[in-house]
Design a protein around this motif. Structure first.
Motif, PDB file in Angstrom:
ATOM      1  N   GLY A 106       0.791  -1.219   0.000  1.00  0.00           N
ATOM      2  CA  GLY A 106       0.000   0.000   0.000  1.00  0.00           C
ATOM      3  C   GLY A 106       0.824   1.270   0.000  1.00  0.00           C
ATOM      4  N   ILE A 107       2.081   1.165   0.375  1.00  0.00           N
ATOM      5  CA  ILE A 107       2.951   2.338   0.405  1.00  0.00           C
ATOM      6  C   ILE A 107       3.590   2.597  -0.950  1.00  0.00           C
ATOM      7  CG2 ILE A 107       5.160   3.197   1.320  1.00  0.00           C
ATOM      8  CD1 ILE A 107       4.433   2.042   3.972  1.00  0.00           C
ATOM      9  N   TYR A 108       4.027   1.539  -1.615  1.00  0.00           N
ATOM     10  CA  TYR A 108       4.875   1.758  -2.796  1.00  0.00           C
ATOM     11  C   TYR A 108       4.421   1.094  -4.091  1.00  0.00           C
ATOM     12  CZ  TYR A 108       6.818  -2.349  -0.311  1.00  0.00           C
ATOM     13  OH  TYR A 108       6.978  -3.508   0.392  1.00  0.00           O
ATOM     14  N   ASP A 152       5.625   5.759  -9.018  1.00  0.00           N
ATOM     15  CA  ASP A 152       6.583   5.741 -10.112  1.00  0.00           C
ATOM     16  C   ASP A 152       7.979   6.001  -9.529  1.00  0.00           C
ATOM     17  OD1 ASP A 152       6.638   8.461  -9.523  1.00  0.00           O
ATOM     18  OD2 ASP A 152       5.636   9.069 -11.365  1.00  0.00           O
ATOM     19  N   ASP A 153       8.984   6.058 -10.392  1.00  0.00           N
ATOM     20  CA  ASP A 153      10.354   6.225  -9.898  1.00  0.00           C
ATOM     21  C   ASP A 153      10.521   7.509  -9.086  1.00  0.00           C
ATOM     22  OD1 ASP A 153      10.934   3.875 -11.139  1.00  0.00           O
ATOM     23  OD2 ASP A 153      12.582   4.655 -12.361  1.00  0.00           O
ATOM     24  N   ALA A 154       9.880   8.574  -9.540  1.00  0.00           N
ATOM     25  CA  ALA A 154       9.994   9.839  -8.811  1.00  0.00           C
ATOM     26  C   ALA A 154       9.402   9.712  -7.415  1.00  0.00           C
ATOM     27  CB  ALA A 154       9.296  10.962  -9.588  1.00  0.00           C
ATOM     28  N   GLY A 155       8.272   9.037  -7.319  1.00  0.00           N
ATOM     29  CA  GLY A 155       7.636   8.840  -6.026  1.00  0.00           C
ATOM     30  C   GLY A 155       8.469   7.959  -5.102  1.00  0.00           C
ATOM     31  N   SER A 211       8.695  -4.952  -9.017  1.00  0.00           N
ATOM     32  CA  SER A 211       9.068  -5.313  -7.646  1.00  0.00           C
ATOM     33  C   SER A 211      10.561  -5.127  -7.415  1.00  0.00           C
ATOM     34  CB  SER A 211       8.673  -6.760  -7.353  1.00  0.00           C
ATOM     35  OG  SER A 211       7.278  -6.952  -7.446  1.00  0.00           O
ATOM     36  N   LEU A 212      11.365  -5.571  -8.365  1.00  0.00           N
ATOM     37  CA  LEU A 212      12.815  -5.421  -8.243  1.00  0.00           C
ATOM     38  C   LEU A 212      13.218  -3.952  -8.235  1.00  0.00           C
ATOM     39  CD1 LEU A 212      14.016  -8.271 -10.616  1.00  0.00           C
ATOM     40  CD2 LEU A 212      14.419  -8.154  -8.151  1.00  0.00           C
ATOM     41  N   ASN A 213      12.532  -3.150  -9.027  1.00  0.00           N
ATOM     42  CA  ASN A 213      12.837  -1.721  -9.083  1.00  0.00           C
ATOM     43  C   ASN A 213      12.495  -1.045  -7.754  1.00  0.00           C
ATOM     44  OD1 ASN A 213      13.629   0.663 -10.709  1.00  0.00           O
ATOM     45  ND2 ASN A 213      11.495   1.276 -10.406  1.00  0.00           N
TER      46      ASN A 213
END
Length: 253
Positions: A37-39, A43-46, A78-80
């Motif tokens: 729920g957090i991530y 996106d990458d910026a977030g 997930s890996l990112n």
């Protein structure tokens, strides 16, 4: 002294997380554990903004929960997430009631699914394991327990042992630590209120303020490979109290 982490699910009703991170950092926590729920939708910026908030407060999101479906279908994402946030451990945390097998064979099959899911994450260098609730310790018709069959089907994954859920499932935590100790790479540190108390908090308690024998448990757990000890309270009504009392108790063990 053992570093202490905090499962951010405990603070989901006390927003914003930026304020929670500040409280955790000031209270002496070194790590946090995230959940989908957090991530999951960032996106990458977030993700980088979240990482910056953690860094600012001296915290590391060393471990994270991802649903089995997300881990299976969103491998690269997930890996990112794990990479940007700085995780070293990934745990699948739960299986919805309607998806739970009813017999040993079904649980072995689920274990085999977890074994397959784990492969790209382990290949990328992450610890990968299963986090239990109570249902894995309920006896099946043949007298066996799902937890045994999950690990039979998944010989290469680890266990994030949620001790209080083991107890709520009717298990003896010391016996299971002895039996599955080599699997344990992380521990959820939570407490259970005495019967009839804390009904407004789902019967949970701050660490050291319930009936779980944490002083004895920590002696047993320190003999395992556990590297993350994660405070959790599923339904606190006072987040400041939970954060401060739990770490104060833990530091005495």
């Amino acid at each position: 002294m053992t570093k202490l982490s905090y499962q951010l699910y405990s603070a989901r009703n006390f927003q914003p997380y930026s304020a929670i991170f500040e409280k955790l950092g000031k209270s002496g926590y070194a790590e946090v554990e995230g959940f989908g729920g957090i991530y999951a939708d960032l996106d990458d910026a977030g993700l980088k903004s979240l990482r910056a908030e953690l860094d600012k407060n001296g915290l590391v999101m060393a471990s994270g929960h991802f649903s089995p479906d997300f881990l299976e279908k969103e491998v690269e994402k997930s890996l990112n997430i794990a990479k940007i946030l700085g995780m070293d451990s990934i745990y699948a945390p739960h299986l919805a009631a309607e998806e739970r097998p009813s017999d040993a064979a079904g649980w072995v099959a689920f274990g085999k699914r977890l074994q397959e899911i784990s492969k790209p994450y382990k290949a990328a260098g992450y610890e990968f394991g299963w986090h239990n609730h109570d249902f894995e310790f309920f006896k099946l018709q043949d007298g066996s327990r799902p937890i045994e069959h999950i690990f039979e089907g998944a010989p290469d994954i680890s266990w994030e042992a949620d001790i209080a859920w083991v107890i709520r499932g009717g298990g003896d935590p010391f016996a299971w630590i002895e039996k599955l100790g080599p699997r344990i790479t992380a521990v959820h540190v939570k407490d259970i209120a005495p019967a009839g108390e804390a009904t407004d908090e789902s019967g949970w308690a701050d660490v050291g303020h319930g009936k779980v024998e944490w002083a004895r448990l920590m002696t047993a757990l320190r003999a395992t490979k556990a590297k993350h000890y994660v405070v959790e309270h599923d339904n606190p009504n006072d987040i400041d109290r939970n954060i401060s009392r739990s770490i104060a108790s833990f530091q005495t063990y």
